[in-house]
Motif scaffolding. Structure first.
Motif, mmCIF file in Angstrom:
data_model
loop_
_atom_site.group_PDB
_atom_site.id
_atom_site.type_symbol
_atom_site.label_atom_id
_atom_site.label_comp_id
_atom_site.label_asym_id
_atom_site.label_seq_id
_atom_site.Cartn_x
_atom_site.Cartn_y
_atom_site.Cartn_z
ATOM 1 N N SER A 35 -11.145 3.211 -8.562
ATOM 2 C CA SER A 35 -10.238 2.250 -7.969
ATOM 3 C C SER A 35 -9.605 2.825 -6.622
ATOM 4 N N THR A 75 -6.437 1.174 -5.505
ATOM 5 C CA THR A 75 -5.134 0.855 -5.809
ATOM 6 C C THR A 75 -5.103 0.355 -7.253
ATOM 7 N N GLU A 76 -3.812 0.549 -7.762
ATOM 8 C CA GLU A 76 -3.282 -0.106 -9.205
ATOM 9 C C GLU A 76 -1.828 -0.545 -9.134
#
Length: 230
Positions: free
Chosen positions: A141, A143-144
């Motif tokens: 990913s 961003t989280e």
């Protein structure tokens, strides 16, 4: 009234072109592609693989050199916009192909503003941005949770300051600055994880899983992902 469409053809893999982009290419009278001095136009190559009978279309190259000379840029943009408005005046719909997405560091944006400013109908059709395709290629990913995302034109000034921003940094337009960027990142080995994909989805794709692996002579089509270590 005829319309100018700015079509994003995605980052490289023709299977990532949208159905809408394919349909509009098939329907438009003129297909415009930027001529920047490269021997092979990447947007043209992607569309050719995704659109049936693409080469039977009326395809026109617009002279849009890659330069930072502001006067030359403005002259080329005005000339290209004039060609487009001439076609629109003839009642011909125009599809302007652009690599990735037309709203992210795209030459098309300048043509779009000029044509729109003259009162002609315009429409932007999004494409998958290169950094999203790169993140997917890295199987990770961007961003989280509360993480921020910063998209940085890495061949311009201010990169060192931008690396101090919180969150994930996407370094685009790296080009000849890759060596300098690599040295900046090596100063903070315990702060970042760094990965890069060159020519994502294109022939000659290369993946670099660490800062030490990155080839300083990689091509213009290289995107670097910088993430803070947990």
């Amino acid at each position: 009234m005829a319309t100018l469409y700015g079509l994003g053809v995605g980052p490289g893999d023709p299977e990532l072109m949208t159905l809408k982009a394919v349909r509009l290419i098939q329907e438009c009278d003129i297909i415009a592609v930027p001529k920047s001095g490269q021997s092979i136009n990447v947007a043209y190559t992607i569309a050719k693989k995704a659109v049936p009978d693409f080469e039977q279309k009326h395809i026109v190259e617009l002279d849009l050199p890659m330069t930072r000379d502001q006067q030359k840029l403005e002259q080329s943009h005005e000339a290209a916009a004039k060609q487009v408005t001439d076609w629109l005046d003839e009642g011909k719909n125009v599809a302007f192909l652009t690599l990735g997405d037309p709203t992210i560091y795209s030459t098309y944006a300048y043509i779009h503003k000029l044509v729109k400013g003259k009162g002609y109908p315009t429409e932007i059709v999004p494409g998958i941005p290169s950094f999203c395709a790169v993140s997917a290629r890295l199987n990770d990913s961007l961003t989280e949770a509360e993480e921020e995302l910063h998209v940085i034109p890495a061949s311009y000034t201010g990169v060192e300051e931008a690396l101090n921003l919180r969150g994930t940094k996407v370094l685009m337009k790296s080009g000849k600055s890759i060596s300098e960027i690599k040295q900046l990142l090596k100063k903070k080995p315990d702060q970042f994880t760094v990965k890069m994909v060159e020519r994502c989805g294109m022939e000659g794709e290369r993946v670099f899983d660490s800062i030490d692996q990155i080839d300083e002579n990689a091509s213009y089509f290289s995107v670097i992902i910088v993430r803070e270590k947990k």
